[in-house]
Design an enzyme around this catalytic site. Structure first.
Site, mmCIF file in Angstrom:
data_model
loop_
_atom_site.group_PDB
_atom_site.id
_atom_site.type_symbol
_atom_site.label_atom_id
_atom_site.label_comp_id
_atom_site.label_asym_id
_atom_site.label_seq_id
_atom_site.Cartn_x
_atom_site.Cartn_y
_atom_site.Cartn_z
ATOM 1 C CD GLU A 34 2.365 1.060 10.518
ATOM 2 O OE1 GLU A 34 1.822 0.803 9.647
ATOM 3 O OE2 GLU A 34 2.566 2.114 10.409
ATOM 4 C CG HIS A 103 6.915 -3.925 0.773
ATOM 5 N ND1 HIS A 103 7.524 -2.791 0.615
ATOM 6 C CD2 HIS A 103 5.531 -4.104 1.185
ATOM 7 C CE1 HIS A 103 6.239 -2.466 0.645
ATOM 8 N NE2 HIS A 103 5.234 -2.434 0.490
#
Length: 299
Positions: A34, A103
């Site tokens: 990321e 998530h």
């Protein structure tokens, strides 16, 4: 650019077909990194491109936080206006789909606290397209959070023609006279359902879709609260230091004398987002929103 956004079309198939249409040079599958995804986007933006970086889930964005806060948010100031970063960071966010840990994060308040970063959250297909166009055309970095719970649960008309939904402008989704409900993302639909229940009880609720967390459309919120005198803010992020607290602080600063009742918050809890069996106990519900509105109506 992002993880699995090209050939696979993304975890939620949002970018399905883009690589086939535009080629691997414009729709790029990246490693699972990321910080590298966002850092690459910063470099592309510095050299005149308008990159759209995708983080697979908001809960995975934290390795890129240094890039966002130390570089993306500061570049215009650091260069004394010589450079801007016209880049978008897209990320699915929020609960409601029973995924594993990491998530279901809703940490929009973290990014709203960073100067130089805009934070956008659509609640419907029409706004998703219009806000994304505006975000891509904006000269500064935009965090574009997509409520994963409504990817396939909410349908709506989306014009084929070009259009923009301006950043920094809230929408009055439903007009009312007695209490203002304020929400964004997937929670807008829960708040809308609550407004329907309240209407059946004779409570006339106005509903505001914030749409842009930063910059916040303070004027629309304040005008509504001045009209109704009561407010309930709804978000699924934890309560403490959430965006709802900022909204209520602004209301107290600008419309305190117009309030007929203490502002109410219906939020997630100050715990890690639970796993799937307990998810329904964490997310705000129609019953919790209606109870908050009823409490406000008691004054």
């Amino acid at each position: 650019l992002g993880e699995d956004g090209g050939r696979a079309g993304g975890v939620f198939r949002v970018t399905e077909g883009l690589q086939e249409m535009f080629g691997e040079d414009r729709v790029v599958d990246t490693p699972l990194a990321e910080s590298g995804i966002v850092g690459t986007a910063i470099g592309l933006a510095l050299f005149g491109m308008r990159p759209v970086a995708e983080i697979q889930f908001m809960g995975f964005i934290y390795p890129a936080f240094n890039q966002i806060i130390s570089h993306a948010g500061r570049m215009r100031n650091r260069s004394r206006g010589r450079f801007s970063l016209p880049m978008v960071i897209r990320a699915p966010y929020g609960g409601g789909i029973h995924p594993p840990e990491h998530h279901s994060e809703s940490t929009e308040a973290l990014f709203a606290h960073i100067p130089g970063i805009k934070v956008v959250i659509p609640s419907n297909p029409h706004d998703a397209k219009g806000l994304l166009v505006s975000a891509i055309r904006d000269p500064d970095p935009v965090i574009f959070l997509e409520p994963k719970r409504i990817y396939r649960a909410v349908k709506g008309e989306v014009p084929d023609d070009e259009y923009e939904v301006p950043l920094g402008a809230a929408a009055v989704v439903r007009e009312g006279e007695q209490v203002t409900l304020i929400a964004w993302g997937a929670m807008l639909h829960t708040a809308s359902d609550a407004a329907g229940v309240l209407a059946a009880e004779g409570i006339d609720a106005e509903l505001i879709d914030v749409r842009t967390i930063s910059p916040l459309d303070t004027e629309t919120i304040i005008e509504s609260v001045k009209k109704t005198g009561r407010v309930v803010v709804v978000h699924e992020a934890p309560k403490t230091c959430g965006v709802g607290a900022e909204i209520i602080a602004l209301i107290n600063e600008k419309a305190f004398l117009n309030l007929s009742a203490p502002p109410q918050r219906v939020t997630g809890f100050d715990v890690v987002f639970p796993l799937l069996k307990s998810e329904h106990l964490y997310l705000p519900t129609v019953d919790r929103i209606c109870a908050a509105a009823r409490r406000a109506m008691e004054f």
